[in-house]
Design an enzyme around this catalytic site. Structure first.
Site, mmCIF file in Angstrom:
data_model
loop_
_atom_site.group_PDB
_atom_site.id
_atom_site.type_symbol
_atom_site.label_atom_id
_atom_site.label_comp_id
_atom_site.label_asym_id
_atom_site.label_seq_id
_atom_site.Cartn_x
_atom_site.Cartn_y
_atom_site.Cartn_z
ATOM 1 N N SER A 1 0.542 -1.269 0.095
ATOM 2 C CA SER A 1 0.014 -0.070 -0.053
ATOM 3 C C SER A 1 0.678 1.320 0.069
ATOM 4 C CB SER A 1 -1.106 -0.005 1.094
ATOM 5 O OG SER A 1 -2.092 0.949 1.122
ATOM 6 N N ASP B 1 -8.759 -4.896 -6.217
ATOM 7 C CA ASP B 1 -8.465 -3.953 -5.113
ATOM 8 C C ASP B 1 -9.362 -2.694 -5.421
ATOM 9 O OD1 ASP B 1 -7.357 -2.054 -3.725
ATOM 10 O OD2 ASP B 1 -5.206 -2.803 -3.911
ATOM 11 N N HIS C 1 -7.495 -5.158 -1.474
ATOM 12 C CA HIS C 1 -6.402 -4.517 -1.223
ATOM 13 C C HIS C 1 -5.308 -5.406 -0.534
ATOM 14 C CE1 HIS C 1 -3.729 -1.146 -1.074
ATOM 15 N NE2 HIS C 1 -3.775 -1.138 0.264
#
Length: 718
Positions: free
Chosen positions: A589, A664, A696
């Protein structure tokens, strides 16, 4: 997106003004090493420190309960003696008497009073009366069809969503079938501390809920590959600089079967955060934040009419304001409430009255309050968890509301999580440190008595572990930066070892803590068992260090963080046993963004990188997060351009593996696909992998596959 480990060595040259040892521990090395399954899944829980099952306070008493096998046992905190107990067989007998099926095991319970608790069973919420040994239905539960369930305090009503509409106890109360209209769900993409979309009044008679109009937000496809042919699930995803959705707040009255909408006014592109009810259920409070996120108004509205009543106070900041908590009213004096704010540079608590007058600042110092734990019975004392002892620790303190006197109630260096008893005389202290898997104590808040009720054995005592150290380095401005270093298992002082750097270095996350294994996960130790140093540093931009520390990255997300990560590299290179030519880096991320940044904007420093779910272009990320830290693309074109990683693909040196979830909806798949496309155009080789049906984060059994792939990439290339 979390976890890592660290170690310290001497002083390091001119760029490191000082390096100080903060904490060191060496785990007992035995013979076993982790399999990748054990490192990722914790051996089915066997490698996780044992906890007590269902430990909680019994409402209205100084008794606590816990589940032991198929029996719920109640203990007096004062005497330590076991009082009443309830067995599964007793509950089964009561269920049979009510005509319901029996239990497969002791259920998870929540106390409703000193003599009753509730549990979920046969699609219902069921109450159990200990004295009468009877069960009764509280409310029907619809697990097969409902989402976002929210119960009243007495579990007599449940609000939930089905599709885009809101229901209460099976009754539909909103009727929006138009695309882009959503009711009763969290808004603003779960920023500003928003985790749900419904808010019951204290008496359970009124329900405030979010109504979201997002028809003006562009639809975005999330590809569904399980169908033949594949199709797309369309979501609304507002990206920085584009039109944002419009949120309003409705108040439903069950008695009149009517809804009024709060008149929050213009502009419609604003954030409605931290919804709170007044103790008398007549007012709704909303912290309204402008789209620029540099101005907040705490407003009061009439719940019956939706009319604006007044603004209690405002907060502004040159970078951003970010309210995360609603109002906490005093039960003994409903005219007063506690408000959280970073206005003095650190997250602290303030006492106000309902006119908006500031009575006092309750906590103050160069540290942050991380949790408001509770009050004593008379509400003369407040209990809070803070970082006052150290940014890497959590200690419990009592605060006298009149004098402001602060008393530390927990002593052991480490991380304390406290649960205050209903009368405020006792607390359950869950404690962990780098060397303590878990201890649980029952402690009196006057400090006169404590009873150890649980010590978890070390679940890793049979495994080889790398020596772990927490220490500090100095940033360029002199700020302390906390790091964690794990030495390789079977360390040879005459050998050179590669390093894996694990990082995040973004807002709302802190990786280095004085908790079990210093906050690292078992995969970090797995890598140390394979002959790697594992290093992490929480650079500027990370959380729990104050507003200036976190907001230092404002308008240039990715730039200052690289500077701090490079301080970590300088430190690593100063360690004699580090092979400076074999440093790898990995993050997910924001950490994936940082990994890609470090591999291209500082090309050649790291030999190998693995970037998971990375933001590549902040102009393609969602409005609420991006515009808080970067302003809009129109306001900050230089910042967006400087930190757009598509501009640096030609610089890539070494091996980079990029990984993304095909579904995602947080960091859109488009980010890494565009990066892949740019690498192809620039003639740059990039390794790439997709988990088709994952959002995600890759979870479940597939996470073993993920971490095995990451590990093997380092094994093969570093």
């Amino acid at each position: 997106m979390k976890n890592i480990k660290e170690y310290i060595f001497l002083s390091i040259g001119v760029l490191f003004l000082s390096v100080s040892v903060f904490l060191s521990h060496t785990a007992t090395a035995q013979d076993k090493t982790f399999t990748i399954d054990e490192a990722v899944l914790g051996g089915g829980g066997k490698l996780i420190p044992k906890n007590l099952d269902q430990l909680q306070w019994v409402i209205g008493t100084s008794n606590y309960s816990q589940a032991i096998g198929n029996t719920l046992q109640v203990t007096d905190a004062k005497t330590g003696k076991v009082g009443s107990s309830v067995s599964k067989s007793e509950i089964d007998a009561a269920l049979k008497g009510s005509g319901w099926d029996t239990l497969k095991k002791l259920p998870r319970v929540t106390w409703l009073s000193s003599n009753t608790f509730k549990f979920n069973h046969v699609n219902k919420v069921i109450g159990y009366d200990i004295a009468k040994k009877t069960t009764y239905k509280l409310v029907d539960y619809y697990p097969e069809e409902m989402e976002n369930a929210d119960f009243t305090f007495n579990y007599q009503k449940v609000a939930y969503t089905k599709g885009n509409n809101l229901y209460i106890n099976g009754k539909q109360i909103t009727f929006d079938d138009k695309p882009g209209m959503v009711n009763g769900q969290a808004v603003h993409r779960n920023e500003f501390g928003i985790v749900k979309g419904t808010f019951w009044s204290n008496d359970g008679e009124l329900l405030a809920f979010y109504h979201l109009d997002e028809h003006m937000v562009a639809e975005y496809p999330i590809y569904q590959l399980k169908t033949r042919p594949a199709d797309a699930r369309m979501i609304r995803y507002p990206i920085a600089g584009t039109p944002s959705h419009h949120a309003t707040v409705g108040v439903y009255n069950a008695a009149t079967n009517s809804t009024v909408y709060i008149k929050t006014g213009e502009p419609v592109e604003q954030y409605l955060t931290n919804i709170s009810w007044s103790p008398d259920n007549k007012s709704v409070y909303i912290a309204i934040v402008n789209r620029g996120q540099d101005h907040m108004w705490l407003n009061q509205y009439d719940a019956a009419t939706g009319n604006f009543v007044k603004t209690l106070f405002e907060e502004t900041d040159s970078k951003y304001v970010e309210p995360q908590h609603g109002l906490t009213f005093l039960k003994t004096d409903p005219s007063k409430f506690i408000w959280w704010s970073e206005r003095d540079g650190y997250n602290h608590l303030y006492l106000y009255d309902v006119s908006g007058k500031l009575i006092s600042q309750l906590t103050k110092g160069n540290w942050v309050v991380t949790d408001l734990v509770g009050f004593d019975k008379k509400e003369t004392t407040l209990f809070v968890t803070t970082t006052a002892a150290s940014p890497t620790e959590r200690q419990l303190y009592s605060i006298n509301l009149k004098t402001g006197k602060q008393t530390q109630l927990t002593k052991n260096s480490g991380t304390h999580t406290a649960i205050i008893s209903p009368n405020g005389d006792w607390f359950i202290d869950h404690f962990q440190s780098a060397t303590t898997p878990r201890e649980i104590k029952i402690v009196s808040t006057d400090g006169k008595k404590e009873t150890l009720i649980h010590t978890a054995p070390n679940p890793l005592s049979d495994y080889k572990l790398g020596e772990t150290t927490i220490g500090t380095l100095k940033a360029s401005d002199g700020t302390d930066l906390y790091y964690r270093l794990i030495k390789p298992v079977n360390f040879n002082p005459d050998a050179k070892y590669p390093v894996v750097v694990y990082l995040y270095n973004g807002p709302h996350l802190q990786l280095v803590n004085n908790t079990w294994l210093s906050g690292a996960n078992l995969w970090m130790q797995y890598m140390s068992q394979h002959g790697y140093y594992v290093f992490t540093i929480d650079g500027r931009g990370s959380m729990n260090r104050g507003h200036a520390f976190e907001a230092a990255i404002h308008r240039q997300v990715g730039t200052l963080e690289m500077e701090d990560q490079l301080k970590g590299v300088e430190f690593l290179k100063s360690i004699p046993n580090v092979d400076a030519a074999r440093i790898g880096i990995h993050g997910w991320s924001f950490g994936g963004f940082m990994t890609t940044s470090m591999m291209t904007r500082n090309a050649g420093v790291y030999k190998v990188g693995v970037a998971g779910g990375p933001v590549i272009d902040w102009g393609l990320y969602e409005i609420m997060y991006t515009e808080r830290y970067m302003d809009t693309p129109e306001e900050n074109p230089d910042g967006y351009n400087a930190n757009n990683l598509l501009n640096y693909t030609k610089n890539l040196k070494g091996k980079l593996l990029m990984i993304h979830g095909g579904e995602d909806d947080v960091v859109l798949w488009q980010h890494s696909l565009q990066y892949l496309e740019k690498c192809i155009k620039d003639g740059v080789q990039l390794d790439y992998f997709v988990y088709p049906h994952h959002p995600h984060n890759v979870s479940g059994k597939d996470r073993v596959h993920l971490m095995d792939k990451i590990s093997r990439y380092f094994f093969d290339n570093l």
